[in-house]
Design a protein around this motif. Structure first.
Motif, short mmCIF file in Angstrom:
data_model
loop_
_atom_site.label_atom_id
_atom_site.label_comp_id
_atom_site.label_asym_id
_atom_site.label_seq_id
_atom_site.Cartn_x
_atom_site.Cartn_y
_atom_site.Cartn_z
N ALA A 1 -74.53 61.14 -22.54
CA ALA A 1 -73.83 61.16 -23.82
C ALA A 1 -72.56 60.29 -23.75
O ALA A 1 -71.88 60.27 -22.72
CB ALA A 1 -73.47 62.60 -24.19
N GLN B 1 -71.52 67.78 -30.29
CA GLN B 1 -71.50 66.44 -30.87
C GLN B 1 -71.18 66.48 -32.36
O GLN B 1 -70.38 65.69 -32.87
CB GLN B 1 -72.84 65.76 -30.63
CG GLN B 1 -73.13 65.48 -29.17
CD GLN B 1 -74.58 65.11 -28.91
OE1 GLN B 1 -75.35 64.87 -29.85
NE2 GLN B 1 -74.99 65.07 -27.64
N ALA C 1 -76.50 65.53 -19.27
CA ALA C 1 -75.76 64.83 -20.32
C ALA C 1 -74.28 64.75 -20.00
O ALA C 1 -73.54 64.00 -20.64
CB ALA C 1 -75.97 65.52 -21.67
#
Length: 294
Positions: free
Chosen positions: A10, A57, A224
């Motif tokens: 990410a 997110q 991530a």
């Protein structure tokens, strides 16, 4: 050295900001949990869950405008953090989460209580970090938040992840969540309907390892989140490595805060050219012999 990061890592959006405290706030919000799921060998007494990466997110995207403003005008954030007299990183992380939760214009959570003590007679039997009403679901949620740094040893199974204090293990923390912190059915006269652990920070693999060790990485380690390495030796290529100051363990500052090191002591080091995090620990820290490449 074997690459530990997946191609789908990410974006580290907290690096978009220049003010140190704002970078830390963005990390507290946007970074994924260090675990993608609970280890199957964990004995669950009181059930709880972890938020999915997309949860953080989306809330970061909703908060971008506010973060951009704070990056230029950080006084409110600085004043809020200055209430904290402790130097403990976990408490600073909790303050950062608290600051965001108080910003009601950017999320559906109504803060009903923080640091809620549960008292039975003359005895305090527990404390809840955050009690929230989620206005999207109309449910009461209990959140426990923690900032943790764990180093992998042996076969990387749940019992072999150690904190900087070796009595602080990942297994112990997860068991504490399940057995103690999430035991309560209600607080402040509200029935608790959802329980979430917010477990952020960073995980570290041995610096000297082989591909078959990497292949045994547990599925519940969240790839991530950028993974670091650790060891009890000074890496051969120390160019541009510098020792991070305590608050930079949450997020490193824009500019290097210390000179590149000619000598090394216990701590977290960062190499800007490779974005590598290296946790240096004295040999006496180890419970197992130093690892070697197979």
């Amino acid at each position: 050295m074997i690459e530990l990061q997946p191609p789908t890592l990410a974006p580290e959006v907290w690096l978009n900001y220049r003010t140190a405290a704002v970078r830390q706030l963005a990390f507290a919000l946007a970074s994924p949990n260090i675990l993608s799921s609970l280890p199957p060998e964990l004995q669950i007494q009181h059930a709880f869950t972890l938020h999915a990466d997309i949860f953080w997110q989306q809330h970061y995207l909703n908060y971008q405008q506010r973060l951009a403003y704070l990056d230029l005008h950080p006084e409110a954030l600085h004043n809020f953090l200055n209430q904290l007299k402790s130097t403990r990183l976990g408490l600073r992380f909790e303050m950062l989460m608290w600051f965001w939760l108080l910003d009601r214009d950017y999320h559906p959570f109504e803060l009903l209580g923080h640091s809620i003590q549960i008292i039975d007679g003359a005895k305090t039997i527990g404390e809840l970090d955050f009690l929230l009403r989620n206005h999207d679901t109309q449910q009461i949620e209990h959140w426990e938040v923690a900032l943790k740094y764990y180093l992998a040893e042996a076969d990387f199974s749940l019992p072999h992840w150690y904190g900087l204090n070796r009595s602080d293990t990942l297994a112990r923390k997860l068991n504490h969540f399940s057995q103690k912190q999430f035991q309560f059915e209600q607080a402040l006269n509200f029935p608790i309907q959802q329980r979430f652990a917010v477990l952020k920070g960073q995980l570290y693999f041995p610096h000297l390892y082989s591909q078959n060790i990497v292949d045994r990485t547990p599925h519940w380690v969240n790839r991530a989140r950028r993974l670091g390495t650790w060891g009890n030796h000074i890496p051969e290529n120390t160019a541009d490595f510098y020792r991070l100051q305590r608050h930079e363990w949450i997020c490193q500052n824009v500019q290097a805060s210390s000179l590149t090191n000619q000598w090394w002591t216990d701590g977290l080091y960062f190499q800007a050219t490779t974005s590598e995090f290296y946790m240096y620990r004295a040999a006496s820290y180890l419970s197992y012999p130093p690892l070697h490449v197979e």
